[in-house]
Design a protein around this motif. Structure first.
Motif, PDB file in Angstrom:
ATOM      1  N   ASN A  58       0.814  -1.217   0.000  1.00  0.00           N
ATOM      2  CA  ASN A  58       0.000   0.000   0.000  1.00  0.00           C
ATOM      3  C   ASN A  58       0.845   1.264   0.000  1.00  0.00           C
ATOM      4  OD1 ASN A  58      -2.995  -0.685   0.089  1.00  0.00           O
ATOM      5  ND2 ASN A  58      -2.072  -2.157   1.477  1.00  0.00           N
ATOM      6  N   GLU A  59       2.015   1.195   0.610  1.00  0.00           N
ATOM      7  CA  GLU A  59       2.934   2.333   0.557  1.00  0.00           C
ATOM      8  C   GLU A  59       3.364   2.578  -0.890  1.00  0.00           C
ATOM      9  OE1 GLU A  59       6.943   3.793   2.852  1.00  0.00           O
ATOM     10  OE2 GLU A  59       6.841   1.696   2.217  1.00  0.00           O
ATOM     11  N   LEU A  60       3.637   1.520  -1.612  1.00  0.00           N
ATOM     12  CA  LEU A  60       4.029   1.639  -3.017  1.00  0.00           C
ATOM     13  C   LEU A  60       2.904   2.250  -3.853  1.00  0.00           C
ATOM     14  CD1 LEU A  60       6.351   1.072  -4.951  1.00  0.00           C
ATOM     15  CD2 LEU A  60       5.388  -1.191  -5.327  1.00  0.00           C
ATOM     16  N   LYS A  61       1.668   1.864  -3.558  1.00  0.00           N
ATOM     17  CA  LYS A  61       0.519   2.456  -4.261  1.00  0.00           C
ATOM     18  C   LYS A  61       0.429   3.952  -3.984  1.00  0.00           C
ATOM     19  CE  LYS A  61      -2.315  -1.723  -4.242  1.00  0.00           C
ATOM     20  NZ  LYS A  61      -3.512  -2.372  -3.668  1.00  0.00           N
ATOM     21  N   ILE A  62       0.665   4.339  -2.745  1.00  0.00           N
ATOM     22  CA  ILE A  62       0.607   5.758  -2.380  1.00  0.00           C
ATOM     23  C   ILE A  62       1.719   6.524  -3.083  1.00  0.00           C
ATOM     24  CG2 ILE A  62       0.901   7.401  -0.473  1.00  0.00           C
ATOM     25  CD1 ILE A  62      -0.511   5.246   1.314  1.00  0.00           C
ATOM     26  N   VAL A  63       2.922   5.972  -3.073  1.00  0.00           N
ATOM     27  CA  VAL A  63       4.043   6.631  -3.755  1.00  0.00           C
ATOM     28  C   VAL A  63       3.731   6.770  -5.243  1.00  0.00           C
ATOM     29  CG1 VAL A  63       6.483   6.423  -4.408  1.00  0.00           C
ATOM     30  CG2 VAL A  63       5.784   5.935  -2.056  1.00  0.00           C
ATOM     31  N   SER A  64       3.192   5.721  -5.846  1.00  0.00           N
ATOM     32  CA  SER A  64       2.849   5.768  -7.278  1.00  0.00           C
ATOM     33  C   SER A  64       1.828   6.853  -7.586  1.00  0.00           C
ATOM     34  CB  SER A  64       2.295   4.417  -7.736  1.00  0.00           C
ATOM     35  OG  SER A  64       3.280   3.432  -7.671  1.00  0.00           O
ATOM     36  N   LYS A  65       0.954   7.102  -6.620  1.00  0.00           N
ATOM     37  CA  LYS A  65      -0.087   8.114  -6.796  1.00  0.00           C
ATOM     38  C   LYS A  65       0.505   9.530  -6.867  1.00  0.00           C
ATOM     39  CE  LYS A  65      -4.150   9.738  -4.194  1.00  0.00           C
ATOM     40  NZ  LYS A  65      -4.973   9.452  -2.997  1.00  0.00           N
ATOM     41  N   TYR A  66       1.602   9.764  -6.178  1.00  0.00           N
ATOM     42  CA  TYR A  66       2.149  11.123  -6.071  1.00  0.00           C
ATOM     43  C   TYR A  66       3.498  11.332  -6.766  1.00  0.00           C
ATOM     44  CZ  TYR A  66      -1.467  11.777  -2.560  1.00  0.00           C
ATOM     45  OH  TYR A  66      -2.672  11.872  -1.919  1.00  0.00           O
ATOM     46  N   ALA A  67       4.184  10.276  -7.142  1.00  0.00           N
ATOM     47  CA  ALA A  67       5.541  10.386  -7.671  1.00  0.00           C
ATOM     48  C   ALA A  67       5.574  10.666  -9.164  1.00  0.00           C
ATOM     49  CB  ALA A  67       6.301   9.093  -7.393  1.00  0.00           C
ATOM     50  N   VAL A  68       6.714  11.148  -9.615  1.00  0.00           N
ATOM     51  CA  VAL A  68       6.990  11.246 -11.045  1.00  0.00           C
ATOM     52  C   VAL A  68       7.101   9.810 -11.557  1.00  0.00           C
ATOM     53  CG1 VAL A  68       8.713  11.932 -12.768  1.00  0.00           C
ATOM     54  CG2 VAL A  68       8.223  13.441 -10.832  1.00  0.00           C
ATOM     55  N   LEU A  69       6.385   9.526 -12.634  1.00  0.00           N
ATOM     56  CA  LEU A  69       6.407   8.181 -13.211  1.00  0.00           C
ATOM     57  C   LEU A  69       7.115   8.219 -14.557  1.00  0.00           C
ATOM     58  CD1 LEU A  69       2.716   7.050 -12.513  1.00  0.00           C
ATOM     59  CD2 LEU A  69       4.739   6.656 -11.099  1.00  0.00           C
ATOM     60  N   GLU A  70       7.782   7.128 -14.852  1.00  0.00           N
ATOM     61  CA  GLU A  70       8.451   6.976 -16.139  1.00  0.00           C
ATOM     62  C   GLU A  70       8.073   5.601 -16.674  1.00  0.00           C
ATOM     63  OE1 GLU A  70      12.958   6.483 -16.773  1.00  0.00           O
ATOM     64  OE2 GLU A  70      12.565   8.640 -16.948  1.00  0.00           O
ATOM     65  N   ASP A  71       7.393   5.564 -17.796  1.00  0.00           N
ATOM     66  CA  ASP A  71       6.875   4.312 -18.363  1.00  0.00           C
ATOM     67  C   ASP A  71       5.988   3.575 -17.355  1.00  0.00           C
ATOM     68  OD1 ASP A  71       8.297   4.754 -20.766  1.00  0.00           O
ATOM     69  OD2 ASP A  71      10.091   3.783 -19.945  1.00  0.00           O
ATOM     70  N   GLY A  72       5.209   4.343 -16.607  1.00  0.00           N
ATOM     71  CA  GLY A  72       4.267   3.767 -15.653  1.00  0.00           C
ATOM     72  C   GLY A  72       4.875   3.296 -14.347  1.00  0.00           C
ATOM     73  N   LYS A  73       6.175   3.534 -14.177  1.00  0.00           N
ATOM     74  CA  LYS A  73       6.861   3.108 -12.951  1.00  0.00           C
ATOM     75  C   LYS A  73       7.424   4.326 -12.233  1.00  0.00           C
ATOM     76  CE  LYS A  73       8.081  -1.400 -14.749  1.00  0.00           C
ATOM     77  NZ  LYS A  73       9.112  -2.355 -15.001  1.00  0.00           N
ATOM     78  N   ILE A  74       7.573   4.186 -10.931  1.00  0.00           N
ATOM     79  CA  ILE A  74       8.122   5.279 -10.133  1.00  0.00           C
ATOM     80  C   ILE A  74       9.542   5.569 -10.585  1.00  0.00           C
ATOM     81  CG2 ILE A  74       8.763   6.013  -7.804  1.00  0.00           C
ATOM     82  CD1 ILE A  74       6.642   3.907  -6.825  1.00  0.00           C
ATOM     83  N   LYS A  75       9.819   6.842 -10.805  1.00  0.00           N
ATOM     84  CA  LYS A  75      11.162   7.245 -11.193  1.00  0.00           C
ATOM     85  C   LYS A  75      11.912   7.665  -9.928  1.00  0.00           C
ATOM     86  CE  LYS A  75      13.811  10.435 -13.982  1.00  0.00           C
ATOM     87  NZ  LYS A  75      13.804  11.626 -14.827  1.00  0.00           N
ATOM     88  N   PHE A  76      12.952   6.912  -9.597  1.00  0.00           N
ATOM     89  CA  PHE A  76      13.751   7.216  -8.408  1.00  0.00           C
ATOM     90  C   PHE A  76      14.963   8.037  -8.797  1.00  0.00           C
ATOM     91  CE2 PHE A  76      11.396   3.430  -7.128  1.00  0.00           C
ATOM     92  CZ  PHE A  76      10.936   3.821  -5.879  1.00  0.00           C
TER      93      PHE A  76
END
Length: 123
Positions: free
Chosen positions: A46-64
């Protein structure tokens, strides 16, 4: 007890599972470990879902970033992120403390982390 306490205590309990205990204590500790693993996994998912909701995404994945952190897609999103993480962290879970024989040695940090999950008895 809050689920974030489970997440913080989980690595310490995992380390304890590597020690030798009498069978009954080892069995009970293993059951505790598995239950905590489920709660920690639920939190991580669920933390990953929350991060995905707010983070910059690249090709649908969280960009770190290079330092392993993510950037917010919207600079104003931090408040929403913090609110969602707090709600997740504050989920109530119930654990009965497990009583097992005291190990020969244990760090104060580990004792602090496992408080509320494991109690030790002198043999």
């Amino acid at each position: 007890m809050r689920i974030i306490n489970v997440v913080k205590a989980f690595p310490a309990v995992q380390e304890l599972t590597k020690r030798e205990f009498p069978f009954a204590a080892a069995y009970a500790l293993n059951k505790l470990f598995k239950r905590m693993q489920e709660d920690a996994s639920f939190y991580a998912t669920n933390e990953l879902k929350i991060v995905s909701k707010y983070a910059v995404l690249e090709d649908g994945k969280i960009k770190f970033n290079e330092d392993g952190r993510f950037s917010f897609a919207d600079p104003q999103a931090m408040d929403g992120y913090l609110k969602d993480i707090k709600e997740l962290s504050d989920i109530e879970v119930s654990y009965e403390p497990l009583t097992i024989p005291a190990p020969d040695s244990i760090s104060p940090e580990t004792l602090n982390l496992i408080e509320g999950f494991i109690e030790f008895k002198e043999e």
